[in-house]
Design a protein around this motif. Sequence first.
Motif, PDB file in Angstrom:
ATOM      1  N   UNK A   1       0.841  -1.200   0.000  1.00  0.00           N
ATOM      2  CA  UNK A   1       0.000   0.000   0.000  1.00  0.00           C
ATOM      3  C   UNK A   1       0.881   1.258   0.000  1.00  0.00           C
TER       4      UNK A   1
ATOM      5  N   UNK B   1     -15.107   4.537   2.474  1.00  0.00           N
ATOM      6  CA  UNK B   1     -14.790   5.025   1.132  1.00  0.00           C
ATOM      7  C   UNK B   1     -15.879   5.947   0.614  1.00  0.00           C
TER       8      UNK B   1
ATOM      9  N   UNK C   1      -6.959  -4.068  -3.603  1.00  0.00           N
ATOM     10  CA  UNK C   1      -8.198  -4.211  -2.828  1.00  0.00           C
ATOM     11  C   UNK C   1      -8.083  -3.614  -1.431  1.00  0.00           C
ATOM     12  N   UNK C   2      -6.839  -3.295  -1.012  1.00  0.00           N
ATOM     13  CA  UNK C   2      -6.654  -2.740   0.328  1.00  0.00           C
ATOM     14  C   UNK C   2      -7.153  -1.299   0.413  1.00  0.00           C
ATOM     15  N   UNK C   3      -7.444  -0.696  -0.749  1.00  0.00           N
ATOM     16  CA  UNK C   3      -7.959   0.678  -0.732  1.00  0.00           C
ATOM     17  C   UNK C   3      -9.471   0.661  -0.928  1.00  0.00           C
ATOM     18  N   UNK C   4     -10.187   1.546  -0.230  1.00  0.00           N
ATOM     19  CA  UNK C   4     -11.588   1.713  -0.635  1.00  0.00           C
ATOM     20  C   UNK C   4     -11.571   2.155  -2.108  1.00  0.00           C
TER      21      UNK C   4
ATOM     22  N   UNK D   1      -6.576   3.598   3.973  1.00  0.00           N
ATOM     23  CA  UNK D   1      -6.358   2.226   3.510  1.00  0.00           C
ATOM     24  C   UNK D   1      -6.025   1.310   4.689  1.00  0.00           C
TER      25      UNK D   1
ATOM     26  N   UNK E   1      -9.147   0.605   6.577  1.00  0.00           N
ATOM     27  CA  UNK E   1      -9.964  -0.280   5.746  1.00  0.00           C
ATOM     28  C   UNK E   1      -9.486  -1.730   5.876  1.00  0.00           C
ATOM     29  N   UNK E   2      -8.164  -1.914   5.766  1.00  0.00           N
ATOM     30  CA  UNK E   2      -7.584  -3.254   5.850  1.00  0.00           C
ATOM     31  C   UNK E   2      -7.819  -3.850   7.245  1.00  0.00           C
TER      32      UNK E   2
END
Lengths: 334, 299
Positions: A19, A272, B141-144, A310, A313-314
């Motif tokens: 990321x 998001x 996929x780790x990001x919105x 991120x 989110x993870x």
Amino acid sequence: MLKYIVKRLFLLLPVLFGVTVMVFIVMHLFTTDPAEIILGQHATIEQMAELREELGFNRPLHEQYFEFLTGAIKGDFGNSLITKTPVVEEIGQRLPATLELALAGLLFATILGVTMGVISAIKQNSIFDYVSMVISLAGVSMPIFWLGLIFIVIFSLKLGVLPVAGRIQMGYEPTNITGLYLIDSLLTGDMVAFKSALEHIILPAVALGMYSAALIARMTRSTMLEVLGQDFIRTARAKGLFERIVIGIHGLRNALIPIVTVIGLQLGTLLGGAVLTETVFSWPGVGSYTVNSILKSDFTVVQGSVVYLAVIFVLVNLVVDILYAFLDPRIKYD
Amino acid sequence: MENIVEEINNETEEKYFDKPISPLKEIWYSLSKNKLAMAGLIIIILLILIALFGDFIMPYDPCVGELSESLQKPSSTHWLGTDEQGRDVLSRILDGTKISLRVGITAVAIALSVGLTLGSFAGYYGGKIDMLIMRFMDIILAFPSMLLAIALMSTLGKGIDKAIIAISIVTIPHYARIVRGSILSVKESEYVQAARVIGNNDLAIIFKHILPNVLAPIIVRATLGISIAILDTAALGFLGLGVQPPYAEWGTMLGSGRAYFFNANHLVLFPGLAITITVLAFNLLGDGLRDALDPKLQK
């Protein structure tokens, strides 16, 4: 179980590393020169070169990345190019607003989605079932920002019952404990602040949660229909249990695992989606801050907030996965 | 008597030994019985016709307006009113159909092609290739997805082609995952082994033998993917990052209409309705296709 959690956390490290690499690469392909953003268009070439040297923008990329990574691990994402304030401080101030909105959206989505799904399943093929399925189809087809604007037109402009924008009426902010105004005002017993915060959050939370509510309703309906067709439900009915016990305890409890998973995964989606809802309702969260920073080309802020969101989110998705394994004994931990 | 026996035999033959129905016909038969899916399909056909021939039915030029006629409410001369620059909203919405369909379909086509290739290699070869590809997908996929699309737009710059690229990139992992899963489920089947034994190379096995047999979930995801791509394009446009004025993209229209919606609600209402109807149509068709293609759901 503990071994499983530790293993999952270790598996997360390469993803988080990826990321940071991805965000760094994407942000350094930025077309605008950061020195130009800071100094403006009228700066001389010498001034810009001096600033680039000073900020380290002309060093090799891998060195810049290493500095970014070590900073990120320590929770330091540098300073905003425009306001010069530390990015983490700015995000920290806005994160509770985003979390409060996402959680309120999730609460709304869960209550509406599960209720609609369960009633639709019990009254399959009834008018209620059709109406709720139409609502959920519309819910997944409407842009949330449009829904937000329509809400503002109806409830704020025409009916005048709810405020147009913002998080709370100016000057009503409760004492800061968790940063979530609704909880803080309840903890301090400040009902005026609570009322104002509640009025402000209703429209954005409903607009944000509508998509998730629709998904949860569809999932709940199909899972409940599957469970209600099982033999143990027939047995429960045959031994004369009240219908509400059959539905509530025998039915819903067994349908809960996939429903909880969908609900959990929605929290990430809501974080998001908050980017759009916050912009529509001028909600002072990380989402609207990120969008404004993009429009102003303040790339250190964008870099920091994208990594921050991120990571959250993870982590949320990881907690849902672990919860899933915990709820369903059939899932093996290894 | 003989005639009767012959007639019965002929009838039985016709009934039981007729040519098997082709899978496409079977799917169409099942789909055509689903009223909602058919409604979705009819709307999509209408939208395609508008996109192709919209220029002939547009009452006004979508990009040119009379400032003296700005912000007019819907009337007999301007059915859906005019915007802040006096442009006809109906003409702009009709023109926007082209952009939305183009972005939706192209973004899915790109994401699907890349996702299909990556997912196929990951599923078929397994091992390190699988790990490398899927970890990369995990990172995306780790990001919105909306956040990543916005961040990509900030790097790529504004515009329709860039919006297509950003939306494709964030959706590639969804297709890669579905394809990989499907390939894993049939990789060891007898027909795949047979194809290998008769000397087919890996590419032929993947693209000629495996993929045609696992297309169902991919088609469903792609149809639903178009609706997601249209929503995302509108969101980017709304934030001012997508298609730029004077082009009539529905999200961009909503974004610029927002400043005037206190006294001109129609600037917000109609483009949003256009997005909702289009997305709904693709969702209805996608749901119908899922039911038609899933043997478990067939009666």
